[in-house]
Design an enzyme around this catalytic site. Structure first.
Site, short mmCIF file in Angstrom:
data_model
loop_
_atom_site.label_atom_id
_atom_site.label_comp_id
_atom_site.label_asym_id
_atom_site.label_seq_id
_atom_site.Cartn_x
_atom_site.Cartn_y
_atom_site.Cartn_z
N GLY A 137 0.81 -1.21 0.00
CA GLY A 137 0.00 0.00 0.00
C GLY A 137 0.85 1.27 0.00
O GLY A 137 1.84 1.37 -0.73
N CYS A 138 0.47 2.20 0.86
CA CYS A 138 1.14 3.51 0.89
C CYS A 138 2.59 3.42 1.36
O CYS A 138 3.37 4.34 1.13
CB CYS A 138 0.37 4.46 1.79
SG CYS A 138 -1.30 4.84 1.19
N ALA A 139 2.96 2.33 2.02
CA ALA A 139 4.35 2.15 2.45
C ALA A 139 5.24 1.65 1.32
O ALA A 139 6.45 1.51 1.48
CB ALA A 139 4.42 1.18 3.63
#
Length: 350
Positions: A137-139
């Site tokens: 995801g956003c990581a």
């Protein structure tokens, strides 16, 4: 130390003005007694505009999972190819210089993945090592940089790793999903791509990557998820995510303390994933950082929305242009994703 060249950010052609998005949602929710409260929640995202690979009237007319997923692969490969070629030029590299490819992409599903398609569209060597990242995801952006640095460390003969992050969350928009989590996602996330080259040559100008740290917060698996049904993907982020970040930051601060050269170390710059206003507030307050360090992250969120794995690379590109940190400044690059996962990398300007 591995050195990150200037990232190149590639943006789709369609601009989604936040006022138009809010007007669309207002029409859909005109009979909802909580409309005013919902609008306030969406306006508090601080997003003013975003980009999309298709126009708003096509985004809201959902055509099913199969067609949307096909559009995702088509547009993701095209945008990633053009952005990666520009990133190679920015790093003064050719495709033949690339020993490994790391690709972050969580907003669609493809087999073969975007990474395999890029080997063909870019003309990379058939022997290039590939690391596809699909579930961070956003990581994913921070994770991709950490994996690139580890690839160079594990292969002493390697010289360059191409890192690409491409996310098209607009294609996951569900017009009939009126849950608060879905509405916030529809008003927060934006399409984008970014690419950069991570090199083993530490004499190059750029961002030098130091040690990295990963942490998954126990019992937080349900706070940030992609739910899939017959219609398609539904991204759900619970309000408790902010509390998850608040609970994570002390562990991050402890890692920074124990791995710092001195007891009073504080970051001179911060390449932070945008997340949302409350996420950045939690990181700022938890680390005791100056609000000035979040200027590029706040601008990225305001102008492009949350671009998931692309965000940290866009923030890095903005920091590069502003050149606000002094030469040899030391700082931190950090991203948050599902799990709830934190990926942090110590860094310095060279």
């Amino acid at each position: 130390m591995p050195t990150v060249s200037r990232p190149v950010v590639g943006l789709p052609p369609h601009v989604l003005d936040q006022s138009d998005v809010l007007d669309h949602l207002t029409r859909r929710l005109r009979d909802n007694p909580k409309l005013s409260a919902i609008r306030r929640v969406l306006e508090n995202t601080s997003v003013q505009s975003r980009r999309a690979v298709i126009p708003l009237d096509e985004i809201v007319a959902h055509t099913g999972l199969s067609k949307r997923n096909g559009l995702h692969l088509e547009h993701a490969v095209a945008l990633a190819t053009s952005t990666a070629l520009d990133a190679l030029d920015a790093a003064d590299c050719t495709t033949n210089d690339i020993d490994a490819l790391v690709v972050a992409n969580c907003t669609g599903h493809a087999l073969p993945g975007v990474d395999a398609h890029l080997v063909n569209t870019l003309g990379l060597r058939p022997t290039v090592r590939r690391t596809p990242i699909a579930q961070m995801g956003c990581a994913g952006g921070a994770y991709a940089l950490a994996r690139a640095a580890q690839d160079l460390a594990a292969h002493p003969d390697a010289t360059h790793v191409l890192v690409v992050a491409v996310e098209l969350p607009s294609l996951s928009y569900q017009a009939d999903d009126l849950t608060i989590s879905s509405l916030v996602s529809g008003a927060l996330f934006g399409d984008a791509c970014a690419a950069t080259v991570v090199s083993a040559d530490d004499t190059r100008s750029g961002l030098r990557l130091g040690v990295s740290w990963e942490y998954i917060l126990p019992a937080s698996l349900d706070d940030m998820v992609y739910r899939v049904d017959e219609v398609g993907f539904h991204f759900e982020t619970l309000p408790s995510v902010t509390d998850c970040i608040i609970r994570t930051v002390p562990h991050l601060a402890e890692w920074l303390r124990t791995s710092s050269p001195g007891p009073q170390w504080t970051p001179q710059f911060l390449i932070s994933h945008t997340g949302g206003p409350k996420i950045m507030d939690a990181l700022r307050d938890g680390l005791g950082c100056s609000e000035e360090l979040f200027a590029c992250s706040r601008a990225s969120l305001r102008e492009l929305g949350n671009t998931a794995s692309v965000a940290v690379l866009d923030v890095l590109a903005r920091a590069w242009r502003q050149a606000s940190a002094p030469p040899a400044a030391t700082g931190l690059l950090v991203g948050f994703g599902p799990g709830v996962t934190t990926v942090a990398i110590r860094a310095s300007w060279n």
